[in-house]
Scaffold this active site. Structure first.
Site, PDB file in Angstrom:
ATOM      1  CB  ALA A 170      51.164 -27.600  14.600  1.00 44.40           C
TER       2      ALA A 170
ATOM      3  CD  GLU B  94      57.319 -32.447  13.653  1.00 44.50           C
ATOM      4  OE1 GLU B  94      56.394 -31.631  13.853  1.00 44.50           O
ATOM      5  OE2 GLU B  94      57.486 -33.016  12.565  1.00 44.50           O
TER       6      GLU B  94
ATOM      7  CD  GLU C 247      52.708 -34.852  13.393  1.00 43.04           C
ATOM      8  OE1 GLU C 247      52.825 -36.017  13.830  1.00 43.04           O
ATOM      9  OE2 GLU C 247      53.547 -33.950  13.613  1.00 43.04           O
TER      10      GLU C 247
ATOM     11  N   GLY D 164      54.189 -31.336  16.441  1.00 43.38           N
ATOM     12  CA  GLY D 164      55.141 -30.227  16.446  1.00 43.38           C
ATOM     13  C   GLY D 164      55.821 -30.048  17.798  1.00 43.38           C
TER      14      GLY D 164
HETATM   15  C1  HXC Z   1      44.870 -27.091  19.195  1.00 43.28           C
HETATM   16  C2  HXC Z   1      44.688 -28.362  21.081  1.00 43.28           C
HETATM   17  C3  HXC Z   1      45.738 -29.210  20.636  1.00 43.28           C
HETATM   18  C4  HXC Z   1      46.346 -28.906  19.374  1.00 43.28           C
HETATM   19  C5  HXC Z   1      45.041 -29.939  22.543  1.00 43.28           C
HETATM   20  N1  HXC Z   1      44.295 -28.858  22.265  1.00 43.28           N
HETATM   21  N2  HXC Z   1      45.924 -30.186  21.568  1.00 43.28           N
HETATM   22  N3  HXC Z   1      44.254 -27.317  20.367  1.00 43.28           N
HETATM   23  N4  HXC Z   1      45.875 -27.842  18.704  1.00 43.28           N
HETATM   24  N5  HXC Z   1      47.349 -29.615  18.898  1.00 43.28           N
HETATM   25  C6  HXC Z   1      43.227 -28.276  23.070  1.00 43.28           C
HETATM   26  C7  HXC Z   1      41.966 -29.108  23.022  1.00 43.28           C
HETATM   27  O1  HXC Z   1      41.224 -28.814  21.866  1.00 43.28           O
HETATM   28  C8  HXC Z   1      41.268 -28.671  24.277  1.00 43.28           C
HETATM   29  O2  HXC Z   1      40.674 -27.406  24.062  1.00 43.28           O
HETATM   30  C9  HXC Z   1      42.425 -28.442  25.263  1.00 43.28           C
HETATM   31  O3  HXC Z   1      43.598 -28.277  24.445  1.00 43.28           O
HETATM   32  C10 HXC Z   1      42.644 -29.627  26.179  1.00 43.28           C
HETATM   33  O4  HXC Z   1      42.778 -30.793  25.383  1.00 43.28           O
HETATM   34  P1  HXC Z   1      41.938 -32.115  25.631  1.00 43.28           P
HETATM   35  O5  HXC Z   1      41.938 -32.885  24.355  1.00 43.28           O
HETATM   36  O6  HXC Z   1      40.604 -31.803  26.212  1.00 43.28           O
HETATM   37  O7  HXC Z   1      42.843 -32.850  26.742  1.00 43.28           O
HETATM   38  P2  HXC Z   1      43.003 -34.395  27.000  1.00 43.28           P
HETATM   39  O8  HXC Z   1      41.704 -35.096  26.909  1.00 43.28           O
HETATM   40  O9  HXC Z   1      43.788 -34.485  28.273  1.00 43.28           O
HETATM   41  O10 HXC Z   1      43.897 -34.942  25.794  1.00 43.28           O
HETATM   42  C11 HXC Z   1      45.227 -34.490  25.645  1.00 43.28           C
HETATM   43  C12 HXC Z   1      45.741 -34.863  24.232  1.00 43.28           C
HETATM   44  C13 HXC Z   1      44.779 -34.347  23.161  1.00 43.28           C
HETATM   45  C14 HXC Z   1      45.902 -36.391  24.132  1.00 43.28           C
HETATM   46  C15 HXC Z   1      47.131 -34.236  24.088  1.00 43.28           C
HETATM   47  O11 HXC Z   1      44.499 -32.970  23.413  1.00 43.28           O
HETATM   48  C16 HXC Z   1      45.286 -34.479  21.754  1.00 43.28           C
HETATM   49  O12 HXC Z   1      45.281 -35.578  21.174  1.00 43.28           O
HETATM   50  N6  HXC Z   1      45.712 -33.367  21.149  1.00 43.28           N
HETATM   51  C17 HXC Z   1      46.137 -33.308  19.777  1.00 43.28           C
HETATM   52  C18 HXC Z   1      47.479 -33.927  19.604  1.00 43.28           C
HETATM   53  C19 HXC Z   1      47.926 -33.902  18.130  1.00 43.28           C
HETATM   54  O13 HXC Z   1      47.231 -34.450  17.271  1.00 43.28           O
HETATM   55  N7  HXC Z   1      49.058 -33.243  17.853  1.00 43.28           N
HETATM   56  C20 HXC Z   1      49.560 -33.106  16.518  1.00 43.28           C
HETATM   57  C21 HXC Z   1      49.043 -31.832  15.927  1.00 43.28           C
HETATM   58  S1  HXC Z   1      49.489 -31.662  14.228  1.00 43.28           S
HETATM   59  P3  HXC Z   1      39.126 -27.117  24.469  1.00 43.28           P
HETATM   60  O14 HXC Z   1      38.889 -25.728  23.950  1.00 43.28           O
HETATM   61  O15 HXC Z   1      38.301 -28.190  23.830  1.00 43.28           O
HETATM   62  O16 HXC Z   1      39.150 -27.204  25.973  1.00 43.28           O
HETATM   63  C22 HXC Z   1      51.068 -31.173  14.263  1.00 43.28           C
HETATM   64  C23 HXC Z   1      51.658 -30.943  12.906  1.00 43.28           C
HETATM   65  C24 HXC Z   1      53.099 -30.667  13.007  1.00 43.28           C
HETATM   66  O17 HXC Z   1      51.699 -30.987  15.257  1.00 43.28           O
HETATM   67  C25 HXC Z   1      53.585 -30.256  11.669  1.00 43.28           C
HETATM   68  C26 HXC Z   1      54.711 -29.319  11.721  1.00 43.28           C
HETATM   69  C27 HXC Z   1      54.798 -28.503  12.923  1.00 43.28           C
END
Ligand code: HXC
Length: 258
Positions: free
Chosen positions: A65, A112, A132, A109
């Site tokens: 998400a 999911e 998360e 998400g």
């Molecule tokens: C918003 C996101 C994002 C996310 C990545 N980006 N994941 N933006 N929401 N979930 C954005 C980053 O901010 C970044 O933007 C760009 O995408 C590239 O990501 P990087 O981190 O620079 O890439 P990398 O170093 O290759 O790392 C990849 C990654 C990492 C390991 C996937 O991005 C990451 O850990 N993302 C978050 C994963 C996460 O926590 N997901 C769960 C979310 S909560 P900029 O502008 O800086 O270039 C969730 C709740 C679900 O899903 C509940 C119900 C649906």
């Protein structure tokens, strides 16, 4: 209909929906989820579509998400809008089969969403996770429930509590994904599976999807009864006569969804 955050293409009865927010690794914001649900409903209603594929990019199916969008929300906000409830119900309400073709990250998400599809075909680069916990929250769209049913308590607890990523090979061993293929072959494999499904009678396809999904909702005896009744009901169709007749006549069946 024109969409901003997804691409939709229908070919040979297969609707391909590609998540398209590369700048955020396909993070699921409100707009994307709403467009996705609309595209799925359109495909479900279209005579031209018999199977659906949801995919992302090579690097990310979806990295979760959208954290930017969620970060400032309060409990009152998310509880009042019942965050993700309506859109998940729209997605799981689709009656035609949906294959998730996953390459790269399927996190939070994103994992999911893949699990809300009917089965997952993964590239050997796929990484699944429920990170998360690292954000001070927990899964909200099935990561603690569907994942546990799919891969069992021990692995689901491990993934949910540590936030570790699971590689494609382990995901296949654990039963999360149905097939793993080299990244280059992912879309061919998913399209091939979708075309196979598209050749069947839509009546038996929809009844089968309904029956398998039912197994997650009801006790075994109820599920078996539900399955048997659906099985019996298919004998009311022309496609049953055609399918069995074609076998006996040693020819290909021509299903007409009647
Ligand atoms: C918003 C996101 C994002 C996310 C990545 N980006 N994941 N933006 N929401 N979930 C954005 C980053 O901010 C970044 O933007 C760009 O995408 C590239 O990501 P990087 O981190 O620079 O890439 P990398 O170093 O290759 O790392 C990849 C990654 C990492 C390991 C996937 O991005 C990451 O850990 N993302 C978050 C994963 C996460 O926590 N997901 C769960 C979310 S909560 P900029 O502008 O800086 O270039 C969730 C709740 C679900 O899903 C509940 C119900 C649906």
């Amino acid at each position: 209909m024109a969409f901003e955050t997804i691409n939709v293409d229908v070919q040979d009865h297969v609707c391909l929906i590609k998540l398209n927010r590369p700048e955020a690794l396909n993070a699921l914001n409100t707009e994307l989820l709403s467009e996705l649900a609309t595209a799925l409903e359109d495909a479900d209603a279209s005579d031209k579509v018999r199977c659906i594929i949801v995919t992302g990019s090579e690097k990310a199916f979806a990295a979760g998400a959208d954290i930017k969008e969620m970060s400032e929300k309060s409990f009152v906000d998310v509880y009042s809008e019942d965050l993700f409830a309506k859109v998940s119900n729209r997605i799981i309400g689709i009656r035609k089969p949906i294959i998730a073709a996953v390459s790269g990250y399927a996190l939070g998400g994103g994992c999911e969403l893949a699990m809300m599809c009917d089965f997952i075909i993964a590239s050997d680069t796929a990484k699944f996770g429920q990170p998360e916990i690292n954000l001070g929250v927990m899964p909200g769209m099935g990561g603690s429930q569907r994942l546990t049913r799919f891969i069992g308590k021990s692995k689901a607890m491990d993934m949910n509590l540590t936030g570790r990523f699971m590689e494609a090979e382990e995901a296949e061993r654990a039963g999360l994904v149905s097939r793993v293929v080299p990244a280059k072959k992912l879309m061919d494999e998913a399209t091939g599976a979708a075309q196979k499904i598209a050749e069947k009678s839509q009546l038996s396809v929809m009844a089968t999807k309904e029956a398998v999904n039912r197994s997650y909702e009801v006790p075994l005896a109820e599920g078996l009864l539900y399955e048997r009744r659906l099985f019996h009901s298919l004998f009311a169709t022309e496609d049953q006569k055609e399918g069995m007749g074609a076998f006996l006549e040693k020819r290909e069946a021509q299903f007409r969804d009647k």
